[in-house]
Design an enzyme around this catalytic site. Structure first.
Site: not given
Length: 351
Positions: A48, A131, A149
């Site tokens: 990520e 996020y 996203d």
């Protein structure tokens, strides 16, 4: 409680994902998850962080190199910063690499080598924002967090025919995405929405005929899917200029400079140089017979374009200031340089 339409959307997307999930080196696929194999939080976190502002294709080789060299968070935490920054070179956004090491060390020292499983606890770790915390808690720990996203924003904007432009519409898009996030298999669902946006609901020419959400998709019915999501026009990027100085010693060693920890390319080794602005000063790092090379280096950062002129000298007869780093020719690896500095090296090497 979600209504039947929302259940239909979630279930349809999970059914599609079970058949069409992309294979990635950091992903535990739906069949393996169904068999009880759990994702490795370290690999989820690492992927990520790497995937921010770039693509799966660009990240794949970096991820494989990192996990081969440092297979656990403890191994990464023990790595020298120079090695981590060197392996990161070329991925850009180098603050991520610095925070990567800080986070690995925090997990190792403060969390007994285990990533916490909650959004709030993950958010306290260095370099993990909302996020990334949502992605790790959902994908690695199956917590019902909403991952938003660019792919998910696009799917939500089209599914609900939302014409408010980004980035202002982010709260509304997250609200819509959150309403669809199921309590069961939220990790698979988060990846399913991202896969849908990456493979079917693409920015251009979405293949609506193959989409599992084509029936409830409001923009498909309205014929507006190709126009969404709308975005507020970006301001043109300014152009900045600079000078860099490439010096090689008589024994082949190269003269480099470590950039400050804060700012662009923070903590990375590169060529000594000027400030980057509208009218940079030609200021060599030490007295020598410097010559400007023909040609220039062009590079684009997030907020500006950069044009560099390259100067070179044979530094054999000159003392190198202590704040510069002389790297032995056997230790110098151009691939460890950040991309813009490697471009300067390539121009110098080609003369």
């Amino acid at each position: 409680m979600r209504d039947s339409a929302e259940l239909t959307v979630s279930d349809a997307l999970l059914e599609w994902y079970d058949r069409h999930a992309r294979e990635m080196p950091w992903r535990t696929g739906p069949a393996d998850r169904a068999a009880g194999i759990r994702p490795d939080p370290y690999r989820v976190w690492l992927s990520e962080v790497m995937l921010q502002q770039t693509t799966v294709a660009a990240v794949r080789d970096y991820f494989l190199r990192f996990t081969t060299r440092w297979p656990t968070v403890q191994a990464l935490a023990a790595a020298p910063a120079e090695q981590v920054m060197g392996e990161w070179a070329g991925l850009g956004y180098y603050a991520r690499a610095r925070n990567l090491l800080k986070c690995a060390r925090a997990v190792t020292q403060d969390c007994d080598g285990r990533f916490p499983d909650s959004f709030d606890a993950l958010l306290k770790l260095p370099g993990i924002g909302p996020y990334t915390a949502a992605a790790i808690s959902a994908i690695a720990f199956d917590q019902p967090e909403t991952v938003l996203d660019g792919n998910v924003e696009r799917v939500m904007a089209r599914l609900h025919d939302i014409h408010d432009p980004l980035p202002g519409s982010k709260p509304l898009l997250k609200e819509k995405a959150s309403a669809l996030t199921p309590a069961t298999r939220p990790g698979d669902y988060a990846q399913a929405v991202m896969d849908l946006g990456a493979t079917i609901c693409t920015p251009k020419s979405p293949t609506c005929g193959n989409c599992p959400l084509r029936d409830p998709c409001q923009s498909r019915v309205a014929g507006t899917q190709a126009d969404l999501p709308r975005k507020t026009p970006k301001k043109p990027k300014p152009t900045r200029y600079g000078h860099v100085y490439v010096a090689r010693m008589a024994d082949g060693a190269m003269v480099l400079e470590r950039r400050p920890d804060k700012g662009l390319l923070g903590g990375m080794l590169g060529w000594p140089g000027s400030e980057w602005n509208d009218a940079p000063t030609e200021r060599a790092p030490f007295p020598a017979n410097w010559k400007m090379l023909p040609g220039e280096v062009r590079h684009t950062f997030t907020h500006f374009h950069l044009i560099l002129r390259i100067w070179t000298t044979d530094a054999a007869d000159h003392d190198v200031p202590e704040h510069l780093t002389v790297v032995d020719k056997h230790s110098f690896r151009p691939g460890d340089l950040p991309t813009v500095m490697r471009k300067a090296y390539d121009l110098w090497k080609g003369q």
